[in-house]
Design a protein around this motif. Structure first.
Motif, short mmCIF file in Angstrom:
data_model
loop_
_atom_site.label_atom_id
_atom_site.label_comp_id
_atom_site.label_asym_id
_atom_site.label_seq_id
_atom_site.Cartn_x
_atom_site.Cartn_y
_atom_site.Cartn_z
N SER A 59 52.48 71.82 41.88
CA SER A 59 53.54 72.77 41.50
C SER A 59 52.98 73.99 40.75
O SER A 59 53.61 74.54 39.84
N GLU A 60 51.77 74.41 41.14
CA GLU A 60 51.16 75.58 40.51
C GLU A 60 51.57 76.87 41.22
O GLU A 60 51.51 77.95 40.64
N GLU A 75 52.80 71.66 31.37
CA GLU A 75 54.14 72.20 31.12
C GLU A 75 55.20 71.41 31.89
O GLU A 75 56.27 71.08 31.35
N LYS A 76 54.92 71.11 33.15
CA LYS A 76 55.90 70.37 33.95
C LYS A 76 56.08 68.94 33.46
O LYS A 76 57.17 68.37 33.53
N GLU A 124 62.05 68.94 33.34
CA GLU A 124 62.62 69.31 34.63
C GLU A 124 62.44 68.22 35.69
O GLU A 124 63.17 68.18 36.67
N ILE A 125 61.47 67.32 35.49
CA ILE A 125 61.20 66.28 36.48
C ILE A 125 61.93 65.01 36.06
O ILE A 125 61.72 64.47 34.97
N GLN A 132 50.70 66.22 22.37
CA GLN A 132 51.03 65.77 23.71
C GLN A 132 49.79 65.47 24.55
O GLN A 132 49.78 64.54 25.35
N SER A 133 48.75 66.26 24.36
CA SER A 133 47.51 66.00 25.10
C SER A 133 46.90 64.66 24.68
O SER A 133 46.38 63.91 25.52
N MET A 134 46.97 64.35 23.40
CA MET A 134 46.45 63.06 22.93
C MET A 134 47.29 61.91 23.50
O MET A 134 46.76 60.85 23.84
#
Length: 778
Positions: A107-108, A159-160, A165-166, A722-724
């Motif tokens: 989705s890029e 971001e997605k 949104e998903i 969030q990355s962790m």
């Protein structure tokens, strides 16, 4: 190993040919994995790919959403699509079509800011056509292999994943998961033989990062060979030393006796009762082997087959529960018992998990939550995988692998002390102290200035003080459980087995088992050191040397250089793990710091970014100039052809130049390749300025003066937290996240925040998520 007329090799051949999955450990697992992959690829190839599809579906899609930015005039990203060939099946424009596939799957593209956006159905049709045509050409899409590799985990849009949104219902692919080498080491004792003679069959992967991915670890022919040798040794020991087995080998056992032997060994090795069908297969193997090699050899072959059962190497996670309306299958109670146990421990399910599975109390999310919470709350259950996550995430446990010249370092080994390993141990205590509080864990790991400064002398002093307080009872060999727990708590240990790990006491005092004799022995040594002048002199000289080397990394003053400091101990000019000597050494080179790798780690681990590997055509050698600092020499990376990648790393790594490659705080860099002046090397001031980009918060992005300011900004960024969490997901799921895991990740983030930053709450959320509980064949 036992030999007979039939021969060991023939026994192995018999095992491999008989009983299907009973003995074909590696082969069966690889075939089943291949079947899953084949089904995935077969599903793609079944998508209709008529010649008209390109003209009627694909080209209109490209014309509507892509070509306006990727034609011969614009060609953004050096990609042009106006003349792309539709004859993909013939091998034309393979790389270009792979690029299109990647952009659509992740989705890029089209970019989110584009007003004209395709529907999910339109994307699915184009992706299906590309995959079908790639299969026809014999070129399976590269993307799907990349998405399974740990190094490509950040390909999925951050971001997605967290935007909401998903809404897809999460799941994990149906799979087989090889047990880790740690699990194998832990269950060896179940075989009931000399475990030191059982070889570790799995290659120990010491690569940095999260390593235990389900689809990357297989039992190949070399592994099976070692497993067979182990099985042969174990069975030989049983037939020689176990009276019941020995009687069966020397007699004429009945079917009932043989079935009983199978059941007993099966429970010890596979950890469950065999089904009657399984018992019958083993008995059939026995009968077939007895015709050729006699009773004893047949018994040996049968028992070896039990020890080579696939479940001794692999666990199945295919979803044997009921299928829901979304095509997902819940893991069965048995599958869940193993998944929960292996997620938290290096052991098979404990009795409570087994009983819950057998009683039908492991069928719902709440059932799983109850068991996970129970294990996390029970301090008597060893949970090494929790600490191991942070070791693998931060990679500080790799410090001892970085070679440092002895002359330059002044000696990294003295009196049995290995400084990098000591720093690694200190880092373990730093992590465990934060986990014990279990509040604001991620921020504390990045910001806390409370460090542990430990060595074996600390251990000696602690035990000695304990001995003096309890001398009378210890001399009578009266070590109550209460006193034992008191000593363990003072050493910050849960059991005596942790000593060799936490204090590196493999050869110290011939081991320490926690007995009163062992405690007295350490106290006796301490008394001797105090009484004997020679021993005392040697100790003082040795410890003075260690004081001069070990504390220097922590910037201790003269009045602080002893190992009876209160623990943890606050340190200035430090902030969390990224300024801990173990991490700084792990991300250094032999003779200088490594701002590029430090920056790359931050970009990928904390900012969920992507940094391409160095092209093989690029000479990555740093220019030599003894009159320049490392940063000055690294300006070569700021050339236009290099900066596209290095701008993602250098500004994040340069701020750490306030620490040298030993982890020592500094304001000046020694030019130690130049001659000394008045006994000192010339120096230049350190330039530690840098910049934070890609934090997701424009108020945080910007220039920083040094690592401490950078870390403060990182700790405040939602994207870092969030990355962790994404990496914790990979660790506990054994795979990279997919876009369909968005709900799981957002719920985990919510659980962490609402609990005040509890890592336990995060683990509970992940292990009760649909991504953990459900399986689906792709």
């Amino acid at each position: 190993m036992h030999e007979s007329g039939i021969g060991v090799r023939k026994s192995f051949v018999t095992i491999m040919k008989t009983g299907r999955a009973i003995a074909r450990t590696g082969a069966v697992m690889l075939l089943m994995t291949g079947a899953v992959m084949a089904e995935k690829e077969g599903a793609m190839s079944r998508i209709a790919a008529q010649e008209t599809t390109y003209e009627s579906v694909v080209m209109p899609f490209l014309s509507t959403y892509c070509i306006s930015c990727h034609d011969e005039d614009k060609s953004k990203g050096d990609v042009t699509l106006h003349d792309i060939s539709g004859d993909l099946a013939a091998g034309k424009d393979i790389d270009l079509w792979n690029t299109v596939l990647k952009q659509l799957e992740l989705s890029e593209m089209p970019p989110a800011k584009a007003k004209n956006q395709p529907t999910a159905g339109e994307i699915e049709n184009v992706v299906g056509w590309i995959n079908a045509e790639l299969n026809k050409s014999g070129n399976v899409a590269k993307l799907y292999h990349q998405l399974e590799s740990p190094s490509f985990g950040n390909l999925v849009s951050h971001e997605k994943l967290f935007s909401g949104e998903i809404k897809t219902k999460p799941f994990s692919p149906a799979r087989l998961w090889r047990v880790s080498e740690k699990v194998f080491d832990n269950v060896k004792s179940e075989y009931g033989v000399d475990v030191e003679k059982i070889r570790q069959p799995f290659i120990l992967d010491d690569k940095k990062g999260i390593r235990d991915y389900a689809n990357l670890l297989f039992a190949d022919s070399a592994v099976v060979e070692v497993l067979m040798a182990n099985a042969g040794y174990c069975v030989d020991e049983l037939m020689e030393k176990d009276k019941a087995v020995k009687a069966l080998a020397n007699g004429s056992p009945s079917t009932e006796q043989l079935g009983g032997a199978v059941s007993q060994l099966f429970k010890r090795v596979v950890f469950r009762d065999p089904s009657q069908e399984e018992i019958d297969k083993y008995l059939g193997l026995y009968q077939g082997s007895a015709k050729e090699g006699g009773n004893a050899e047949a018994l040996r072959v049968m028992l070896m087959a039990v020890m080579l059962h696939p479940e001794s190497v692999y666990r199945l996670e295919i979803g044997l529960g009921e299928e829901d309306s979304h095509g997902r299958r819940l893991l069965s109670p048995t599958e869940l018992a193993y998944s929960i146990a292996y997620a938290l421990t290096d052991s098979r399910p404990d009795s409570a998990l087994v009983q819950a599975a057998e009683a039908g109390k492991l069928k719902t999310k709440e059932d799983v939550r109850e068991q996970v919470s129970r294990i996390l709350a029970d301090e008597s259950i060893d949970k090494p995988r929790i600490l191991r996550f942070f070791q693998e995430f931060f990679n500080y446990n790799q410090a001892h692998k970085i070679f440092k010249d002895e002359k330059r370092s002044g000696g990294f080994h003295y009196y049995g002390e290995d400084f990098p390993r000591m720093y690694e141990r200190d880092a373990d205590f730093f992590v465990m102290n934060i986990l014990a509080r279990d509040k604001d864990v991620f921020r504390q790991l990045l910001l806390s200035d409370e460090y542990f400064i430990l060595n074996r002398q600390t251990f000696r002093n602690t035990v000695y003080d304990f001995y003096l307080r309890n001398k009378a009872s210890i001399d009578r060999a009266e070590m109550t459980e209460e006193k034992t727990q008191e000593l363990l708590k003072s050493l910050r240990l849960k059991n005596w087995q942790e000593l060799n790990v936490k204090y590196n006491l493999h050869n110290f005092n011939k081991g320490f088992d926690g007995s009163s004799d062992a405690i007295k022995e350490i106290a006796r040594q301490k008394i001797e050191w105090n009484d004997k002048k020679a021993a005392k002199k040697e100790l003082i000289e040795g410890m003075e040397y260690i004081y001069s080397k070990y504390p220097m990394v922590y910037d201790l003053g003269d009045d602080e250089q002893n190992f009876l400091l209160p623990q943890p101990y606050k340190r200035p000019n430090r902030a969390g793990m990224l300024t801990h000597p173990a991490w700084l050494i792990a991300f250094s080179l032999n003779d200088h710091t490594d701002p590029i790798r430090r920056g790359k780690w931050i970009r990928e681990r904390l900012l969920a970014g992507l940094v391409p590997d160095v092209p093989i055509t690029v000479d990555a050698t740093i220019p030599v100039d003894n009159h320049k600092t490392l940063r000055e020499r690294l300006t070569v990376t700021e050339k236009q052809e290099c900066w596209r990648c290095h701008e993602k790393m250098n500004p994040l790594g340069h701020p750490f130049e306030i620490y040298d490659d030993f982890g020592r705080y500094r304001l000046d860099e020694f030019l130690d390749k130049l001659p000394k002046v008045n006994g000192q090397y010339p120096t230049k001031p350190v330039n530690a300025t840098g910049a934070l980009t890609g934090s997701g918060d424009k108020n945080l992005d910007g220039e920083v003066k040094d690592a401490l300011e950078l870390i403060k900004k990182l700790a405040a960024a939602d994207r870092v937290r969030q990355s962790m969490i994404r990496h914790a997901f990979r660790y506990y799921m054994g795979r990279n996240e997919m876009l369909s895991d968005s709900v799981t990740l957002r719920e985990a983030d919510k659980a962490y925040l609402e609990s005040g930053g509890s890592f336990k709450a995060l683990v509970v959320s992940l292990l009760t998520s649909d991504s953990f509980l459900y399986r689906k064949t792709l």
